[in-house]
Design a protein around this motif. Sequence first.
Motif, PDB file in Angstrom:
ATOM      1  N   LEU A   1    -103.784 -61.044  32.469  1.00 54.76           N
ATOM      2  CA  LEU A   1    -104.026 -62.289  33.201  1.00 54.76           C
ATOM      3  C   LEU A   1    -102.954 -62.617  34.224  1.00 54.76           C
ATOM      4  O   LEU A   1    -103.215 -63.339  35.184  1.00 54.76           O
TER       5      LEU A   1
ATOM      6  N   CYS B   1    -101.588 -67.768  33.311  1.00 59.31           N
ATOM      7  CA  CYS B   1    -102.746 -68.638  33.521  1.00 59.31           C
ATOM      8  C   CYS B   1    -102.474 -70.084  33.116  1.00 59.31           C
ATOM      9  O   CYS B   1    -103.230 -70.980  33.503  1.00 59.31           O
TER      10      CYS B   1
ATOM     11  N   MET C   1    -109.583 -65.666  37.629  1.00 62.25           N
ATOM     12  CA  MET C   1    -109.739 -64.632  36.610  1.00 62.25           C
ATOM     13  C   MET C   1    -110.058 -63.296  37.273  1.00 62.25           C
ATOM     14  O   MET C   1    -110.978 -63.183  38.074  1.00 62.25           O
TER      15      MET C   1
END
Length: 542
Positions: free
Chosen positions: A334, A337, A393
């Motif tokens: 990721l 985030c 994302m």
Amino acid sequence: MADPLQQVNAWIATYSAPEAAVADLLCERHHDDAPALTEVNADLSWREMTFGELAWSARRLAGGLAALGVGRGDRVATVMGPGCDLAVVALATWWLGAVHVPLFTAFAPSVIALRLADASAAVVVCDGAQHDKLDLLDRDRAGAPQVVLSGLTAEQPRGAPTVAGLIAAAEPAGAPVAVGPDAALALVYTSSASGTPTAVQVPVRALAALHCFHHFGLDVTDDDVYWNTTDPAVSFGLFFGLISPLLAGHHSLVLRAGFDPELTLEVMESFGVTNLAASPTIYRALRSTLKTLPPEIALRRLASAEEPLHEDVVEWAHDVFGVAIHDHYNQTELGVCLGQASHPDAAVARKPGSMGRALPGWRVTVLDALDDVEAAPGVVGRVAVDVAHSPLMWFTGYHNATAASLRRFSPDGYWYLTGDTASRDTDGDLFFASRDSGLIVTSGYRVGPFDVESALVAHPAVAEAAVYGVPDEMRGQIVAAEVVLAEGVTASNELAEELRRTVRTRFAEHADPRQLRFVTELPRTPSGKIRRPRARSASSHG
């Protein structure tokens, strides 16, 4: 106050353009005279490269790599420490539209060989001091990576191509290759509880998420002296020590030396660091060293990631530096985030013990332990990303591991499951509970228990082993092992040290089991699997 989502959408548009070329985005579009990197040595001598100098070297090295056959989509691995040379190699790779594969210098030769094969690397560039890590490569095998040396020393073998030689001899490459948003810019290996090499494929469009955290999370400005102390072979160091400062056109420091708390303080003082990103282990080590604050250290921002940050360290930093450490949650899959954003347009009141809340462009929540519905506030559940409502994302799967990738997502693909647990309050702030994956985070490095167990049982004296993490005040966790010896073998301190040395040489230096116990049997499930949590519990009470 500016709308952060407008800025996020602008980044998405830029980094998702069909004509996106990584080397252009990270270097060519910035002013030639602007400083890009300052490389600092252990004696505080230093070397600076401007964006223009970086582009000059990278373009010529790209020509040299092209002469070796490297082209768009090929993988160029590095076994290198941080510094200007690594930045040049990475940028030259991206110049050709190729893929950077950073490998940790602390890994054993067998681990490096396995990852090079898994990545199908066309070229591997290594520091001279790391050349012996490539001894297990079958260089006569068809498809074996071409070895290029960087940072020549007297002990290096003659005849192999060098970075300096390629730069001097090759014709400069043309314009940076446009690859578009879905092409990979990096393969980053992450630890796995199963021991299987797992590489996250980072697409070009992920640059929007990296720029978002650099801006809103870290609040790095044009006037900052920014330093991320994390090794660039680790995702937090690669993403936010190498890539994001170049992406934003910001000047950053890199240290060509192993970690030492006194040296870290000297660098901060001598080079006027104002924005520091480091793991909690670094801050704990500084706390144990620093008694009084040198007047020349004037930090503006402090950030932490890689492992949970305890409140006593936050309080110490505020007392000493006058600045709170802002904690953040990151994964290789990721980037970052969620966290305690520093930029005024995204910052909210910091809550003690909180991991923070979702950054702009993300929606992160806590799901029920069993069902894919949101847990009630205060209830511990699974940390998950709402894929449909997280425009930043970017992760879609692992390289060469489709089944493992699918397990990261809910059956309908709506949720990305991080594998960690937490609770959330009514404001959306998350509070870390545990790491479900079984990974051990020691001094900011993730260690898979299976990898250490495999190294231990390779020793003829070992019949079985169970590896787990135990809390440690300085390192967060340390690697611990319980070992069942083969029949007829006698336990001894000398054998314990030999087994630790085996882990260092067969897997990685940072995975050395600092706590090792000899036992007669290991706890198991009814199906015969080792119960690492039960071993951990027995160790803590033994």
